[in-house]
Scaffold this active site. Structure first.
Site, PDB file in Angstrom:
ATOM      1  N   TYR A   1       8.138  -3.183   1.078  1.00 47.37           N
ATOM      2  CA  TYR A   1       6.990  -3.721   1.799  1.00 47.37           C
ATOM      3  C   TYR A   1       6.549  -5.094   1.281  1.00 47.37           C
ATOM      4  O   TYR A   1       5.760  -5.777   1.901  1.00 47.37           O
ATOM      5  CB  TYR A   1       5.839  -2.740   1.617  1.00 47.37           C
ATOM      6  CG  TYR A   1       4.929  -2.630   2.801  1.00 47.37           C
ATOM      7  CD1 TYR A   1       5.109  -1.619   3.737  1.00 47.37           C
ATOM      8  CD2 TYR A   1       3.868  -3.512   2.974  1.00 47.37           C
ATOM      9  CE1 TYR A   1       4.264  -1.499   4.816  1.00 47.37           C
ATOM     10  CE2 TYR A   1       3.024  -3.395   4.060  1.00 47.37           C
ATOM     11  CZ  TYR A   1       3.222  -2.385   4.972  1.00 47.37           C
ATOM     12  OH  TYR A   1       2.388  -2.268   6.037  1.00 47.37           O
TER      13      TYR A   1
ATOM     14  N   ASP B   1      11.176  13.195   2.921  1.00 50.60           N
ATOM     15  CA  ASP B   1      11.428  13.837   4.218  1.00 50.60           C
ATOM     16  C   ASP B   1      10.887  15.264   4.221  1.00 50.60           C
ATOM     17  O   ASP B   1      10.254  15.708   5.185  1.00 50.60           O
ATOM     18  CB  ASP B   1      12.928  13.794   4.583  1.00 50.60           C
ATOM     19  CG  ASP B   1      13.854  13.969   3.401  1.00 50.60           C
ATOM     20  OD1 ASP B   1      13.350  14.024   2.267  1.00 50.60           O
ATOM     21  OD2 ASP B   1      15.074  14.065   3.601  1.00 50.60           O
TER      22      ASP B   1
ATOM     23  N   LYS C   1      12.281   9.451  -2.920  1.00 52.37           N
ATOM     24  CA  LYS C   1      13.591   9.818  -2.374  1.00 52.37           C
ATOM     25  C   LYS C   1      14.617   9.554  -3.484  1.00 52.37           C
ATOM     26  O   LYS C   1      15.596   8.807  -3.323  1.00 52.37           O
ATOM     27  CB  LYS C   1      13.859   8.961  -1.115  1.00 52.37           C
ATOM     28  CG  LYS C   1      15.111   9.309  -0.347  1.00 52.37           C
ATOM     29  CD  LYS C   1      14.941  10.476   0.594  1.00 52.37           C
ATOM     30  CE  LYS C   1      16.256  10.814   1.263  1.00 52.37           C
ATOM     31  NZ  LYS C   1      16.210  12.068   2.023  1.00 52.37           N
TER      32      LYS C   1
ATOM     33  N   ASP D   1       2.537   3.966   3.328  1.00 49.97           N
ATOM     34  CA  ASP D   1       2.093   3.429   4.607  1.00 49.97           C
ATOM     35  C   ASP D   1       2.357   4.446   5.720  1.00 49.97           C
ATOM     36  O   ASP D   1       1.485   4.745   6.540  1.00 49.97           O
ATOM     37  CB  ASP D   1       2.859   2.127   4.884  1.00 49.97           C
ATOM     38  CG  ASP D   1       2.376   1.430   6.139  1.00 49.97           C
ATOM     39  OD1 ASP D   1       1.150   1.303   6.292  1.00 49.97           O
ATOM     40  OD2 ASP D   1       3.220   1.043   6.961  1.00 49.97           O
TER      41      ASP D   1
END
Ligand code: NAD
Length: 361
Positions: free
Chosen positions: A124, A224, A191, A248
């Site tokens: 980001y 996820d 992740k 976000d």
């Protein structure tokens, strides 16, 4: 002593929700001296900058900002004013509560989560290389030489970077927040199974920091799986701490769980300054129509009151907004069963209704 606060109405629907929020904050009885500062598209057109230096200087003086949304111009080479503000004031923690209130149109009850998003790093942060530039070419060659991976020449590249320093301070922030606010658990989201180095570092650092907080539970979730769990059993989660991009996305998902962007507040907090603002953007198609919901910004005002140690006023304002939501009469279109419901009221009428409730509390 009145609290000095930099008030930034922003653009689009920002000025309307800012005015509604200023009115309810004053109705709590807490005294403010507002330092009104303009930022946004109007400033870009008139002065060639979307975020004038005066805004930053004002927040450096007052230490606190209350901000409406600011549009990010598309494709004009202009960076987001919101990102610039966070960067220049080192507002490293983005706090986004997601809480269900009775009367909100949500599939869930009893959600009360705090999302703590790292605000300065990760994909980001805007370290990017455009296709067809010499810099992109250099990066492609470096990647080929150092990893043996040959990227397609027609690629654009964004860099994901996560540091020990930034991870330590955001995870510490999450634990300190949990401790100060009677929370029981912190969940780190990552992740690390795929991005073993960047997200792996985030997870390992979070695990290290967690050892310093024996009074708060700690767990981790792969992002996820986290999405699925939030849809299935969001009431099991308490404080989530995430790198910038996942933060976000998950915070918008969480806003959806509790009834939409119209009621989702936020705060950007650093070691010296704090800026409070709704999660949503400037909703420009509704600008000037007295239509959008000011509650997300009002709840951001509640967060600001807590930050200013005005606990009683914060509790009363939160209660007054909750009562207006529960009654369901003086609410904007987004809180009605159908968006074209003719009984929906406008932005300023919501402020009137909240003030009326406040006067009885
Ligand atoms: P948005 O949040 O402005 O609006 C998306 C839709 O959500 C709106 O069309 C509206 O239907 C609904 N909505 C948003 N706020 C609402 C409210 N208070 N009450 C009722 N309904 C509401 O998102 P967008 O259209 O993607 O972004 C518009 C601009 O805002 C973009 O330029 C974006 O970059 C910017 N933005 C700014 C901030 C910020 O200032 N912090 C945050 C997000 C987006």
């Amino acid at each position: 002593m009145p609290h000095a606060v930099t008030l930034i109405p922003g653009d689009g629907t920002g000025p309307e929700i800012t005015e509604a929020t200023r009115r309810v904050l004053e109705a709590t009885g807490v005294q403010f001296t507002w330092d009104l500062q303009r930022a946004g598209l109007e400033m870009l057109e008139k002065h060639g900058t979307i975020l004038p230096d005066e805004v930053i200087e004002s927040i450096k003086r007052t230490k606190i900002g209350l901000k409406g949304p600011i549009t990010t111009p598309v494709g004009k080479g202009s960076r987001s004013a919101n990102m610039a503000l966070r960067k220049r004031l080192d507002l490293y923690a983005n706090l986004r509560p997601a809480k269900t209130y009775q009367g909100l149109r949500s599939r869930y009850e009893n959600i009360d989560m705090i999302i703590v998003r790292e605000n300065t790093e990760d994909l980001y942060a805007g370290v990017e290389f455009q296709k067809g530039t010499p810099e992109q070419q250099e990066i492609i060659e470096t990647i080929a030489r150092t990893t043996g991976t040959h990227l397609d020449q027609e690629s654009a590249i964004s860099i994901k970077f996560i540091s020990v320093l930034a991870t330590r301070r955001i995870v510490k922030f999450a634990f300190e927040y949990a401790r100060a606010n009677g929370r029981r658990k912190v969940t780190a989201v990552h992740k690390a199974n795929i991005m073993r180095f960047s997200d792996g570092l985030f997870l390992a650092t979070a695990q290290e920091v967690a050892k310093e907080y024996h009074d708060i539970q700690f767990e981790d979730r792969i992002v996820d799986n986290m999405c699925m769990q939030l849809v299935q059993k969001p009431e099991q989660y308490d404080v989530l701490v995430l790198p910038n991009l996942y933060g976000d996305i998950i915070s918008d998902l969480s806003a959806g769980l509790i009834g939409g962007l119209g009621v989702a507040p936020g705060a950007n907090i650093g070691s010296q300054y704090a800026v409070f603002e709704p999660v949503h953007g400037s909703a420009p198609k509704y600008a000037g129509q007295n239509k959008v919901n000011p509650m997300a910004m009002m709840f951001s005002g509640v967060l600001m009151l807590r930050h200013l140690c005005e606990k009683d006023a914060a509790n009363r304002l939160e209660k007054a907004i909750a009562q207006v939501i529960a009654e369901g009469k003086n609410v904007t279109y987004d809180l009605k069963a159908r968006p074209d419901d003719p009984t929906a009221v406008g932005t300023s009428q919501v402020a009137d209704a909240v003030i009326e409730k406040l006067q009885k509390l």
